[in-house]
Design a protein around this motif. Structure first.
Motif, PDB file in Angstrom:
ATOM      1  N   SER A  83       0.786  -1.205   0.037  1.00  0.00           N
ATOM      2  CA  SER A  83       0.005  -0.095   0.174  1.00  0.00           C
ATOM      3  C   SER A  83       0.925   1.300   0.056  1.00  0.00           C
ATOM      4  O   SER A  83       0.405   2.154  -0.678  1.00  0.00           O
ATOM      5  N   LEU A  86       1.902   1.721  -3.644  1.00  0.00           N
ATOM      6  CA  LEU A  86       0.726   2.394  -4.392  1.00  0.00           C
ATOM      7  C   LEU A  86       0.488   3.961  -3.874  1.00  0.00           C
ATOM      8  O   LEU A  86       0.268   4.751  -4.972  1.00  0.00           O
ATOM      9  N   ALA A  87       0.748   4.212  -2.638  1.00  0.00           N
ATOM     10  CA  ALA A  87       0.519   5.645  -2.198  1.00  0.00           C
ATOM     11  C   ALA A  87       1.539   6.666  -3.008  1.00  0.00           C
ATOM     12  O   ALA A  87       1.230   7.680  -3.153  1.00  0.00           O
ATOM     13  N   SER A 197      -4.117   7.605  -4.135  1.00  0.00           N
ATOM     14  CA  SER A 197      -2.784   7.750  -3.254  1.00  0.00           C
ATOM     15  C   SER A 197      -3.311   7.916  -1.794  1.00  0.00           C
ATOM     16  O   SER A 197      -2.697   7.337  -0.727  1.00  0.00           O
ATOM     17  N   ALA A 200      -4.718   4.805  -0.538  1.00  0.00           N
ATOM     18  CA  ALA A 200      -3.813   4.023  -0.469  1.00  0.00           C
ATOM     19  C   ALA A 200      -3.055   4.155   0.913  1.00  0.00           C
ATOM     20  O   ALA A 200      -2.552   3.271   1.964  1.00  0.00           O
ATOM     21  N   ILE A 203      -4.903   3.275   4.222  1.00  0.00           N
ATOM     22  CA  ILE A 203      -4.683   1.773   4.324  1.00  0.00           C
ATOM     23  C   ILE A 203      -3.195   1.452   4.934  1.00  0.00           C
ATOM     24  O   ILE A 203      -3.131   0.856   5.730  1.00  0.00           O
ATOM     25  N   PHE A 204      -1.986   2.202   4.294  1.00  0.00           N
ATOM     26  CA  PHE A 204      -0.867   1.865   4.630  1.00  0.00           C
ATOM     27  C   PHE A 204      -0.890   2.351   6.320  1.00  0.00           C
ATOM     28  O   PHE A 204      -0.129   1.644   7.005  1.00  0.00           O
TER      29      PHE A 204
END
Ligand SMILES: [Zn+2]
Ligand SMILES: [Zn+2]
Length: 449
Positions: A83, A86-87, A197, A200, A203-204
């Motif tokens: 994640s 992705l971010a 982002s 993401a 979530i990260f």
């Protein structure tokens, strides 16, 4: 002095270290721990998954056991790393006003600051939200993968030791609050859009938090390096320092110290002290530095907003007043608590603890330890305002129509937050539990009656 040989845990090489029975069932000896916060020596009870052992005197968590700890940490750390990837690969936030617009990536929140001659703040932002968490996650994956395959990978002990030092400097969760505050600040003036982002990164931040909570240091160190014998003559139900012992802050093992009260952990090689050297002096010095920096942090503007050609600088307090005038009471409260109450409260609380620590009193020791835990916990949340500045400076760039530049207070405020965090780390809470010399001993040691 030769290092005493480690007693290897009873396992076969190449066999996964993870699904075997917990440490307690693999050793016949009692596993002693000296509480890191009050120095009380206790024997760890057998723990089952989902249970944790707390210090009977101060309530500090000594060990917590999870179901399948290696698989759990490995899975969470891998997911968090994906994640984060992705971010940083997609747009973070966008804004548009009067036909002008801007869209930023996550990394631009740091890189834009360099263009405004704020390299130190930029480094602090990129380290706390991206680099350190990434290093932490890769380390966790490295360690747990080694334990799963049955033999620890190279450098595992050094990596496991550094994890606990990285932990307080990861601030992804604080950055999320900073992003939300920034959004509410500009929502009334411009159109704001959230990119992939942003989600993401949320979530990260959650997965990173779960990863740190999933690590069972007691279990991990047992699997990495076994459990060397506790020093001979160690007594439970007493403080460690008067017995010449110290508990390792990293792996928990109880070690005997040399005559000067220092030593190294036999299991993880962390340096050990009966009490942190010059703890109070160091804490006082860092608190003084933080107090000095609090002045420029409040007197100088933290950012300058240019709108339709006219620029208006705003200080931390000025920003809060502006928010109240805009009617954003909740956000104003968040900034007020994070930027005023928390740093000032933390300074005062630590100064008070430094003042009373030399007069340890067992009646107040527990409440003082709780206050210390609170200051340790809340310190990093002050970074919210720095993250708000970083995000707004990167995002709001529409020339004379509307743009925001960082002010000198940003560096001063960031330095203050770091100083108070270091001050909490150099303070040794065990000092608050040291029983003062009995009156008789005081008389024999001091001037004759
Ligand atoms: Zn304790
Ligand atoms: Zn250790």
């Amino acid at each position: 002095m030769p290092r005493p040989a480690l007693r290897a845990p009873t396992l076969l090489r190449g066999e996964p270290l993870v699904d075997r029975s917990p440490p307690e069932t693999r050793t016949s000896r009692r596993r002693l721990r000296a509480c890191h916060e009050c120095d009380w020596v206790v024997a760890l009870p057998p723990l089952h998954a989902g249970e944790k052992a707390e210090c009977p005197r101060c309530g500090h968590t000594l060990a917590s056991r999870h179901h399948r700890p290696a698989q759990r940490s490995l899975a969470l750390a891998l997911a968090a790393l994906v994640s984060l990837a992705l971010a940083v690969s997609f747009p973070f936030i966008s804004f548009s006003i009067g036909g002008f617009g801007n869209r930023i990536d996550l990394t631009q929140t740091a890189t834009t600051l360099i263009g405004f001659q704020q390299p130190l703040v930029a480094i602090a932002v990129i380290l706390t939200i991206g680099v350190l968490p990434a290093v932490y996650l890769v380390s966790v994956i490295w360690l747990q993968a080694g334990l799963l395959r049955g033999a620890p990978l190279p450098a595992s002990r050094g990596i496991a030791r550094s994890l606990s030092h990285l932990h307080p400097w990861m601030m992804a969760d604080v950055f999320i609050i900073g992003a939300l505050v920034s959004l509410i600040k500009i929502a009334g003036m411009a159109e704001v859009g959230l990119g992939i982002s942003f989600w993401a990164f949320c979530i990260f931040a959650l997965l990173l938090l779960l990863t740190t909570q999933s690590l069972d240091a007691d279990w991990m160190w047992f699997s990495l390096a076994g459990e060397p014998l506790a020093p001979e003559g160690s007594q439970t139900g007493e403080s460690a320092a008067p017995q010449g012992l110290a508990g390792c802050a990293t792996c928990g093992l109880v070690n005997r110290l040399d005559a000067d009260g220092h030593g190294r952990c036999r299991r993880c090689n962390e340096s050990l002290h009966a009490r942190l050297p010059n703890s109070l002096q160091r804490t006082w010095a860092l608190l003084a530095a933080a107090a000095v920096m609090y002045l420029p942090a409040n007197l100088y503007p933290i950012m300058t907003t240019t709108s339709l050609g006219s620029s208006s600088p705003s200080t931390i307090i000025g920003g809060i007043v502006e928010l109240i005038e805009m009617g954003s009471w909740p956000v104003a409260m968040v900034i007020f608590v994070a930027s005023v109450i928390v740093p000032v409260g933390k300074l005062l609380a630590l100064a008070w603890l430094c003042l009373v620590a030399p007069r340890a009193n067992k009646h107040f020791a527990l409440s003082r330890t709780r206050l210390f835990r609170l200051t340790e916990f809340i310190g990093r949340w002050s970074m919210v305002d720095i993250f708000v500045v970083a995000i707004l400076v990167a995002l709001i760039r529409a020339g004379n129509l509307m743009s925001i530049a960082p002010g000198p207070a940003a560096l001063a405020f960031g330095a203050m937050v770091v100083s108070t965090m270091l001050a909490a780390m150099t303070f040794d809470p065990r000092l608050m539990w040291d029983t003062p010399l009995p009156r008789e001993a005081g008389l024999t040691q001091g001037s004759p009656p």
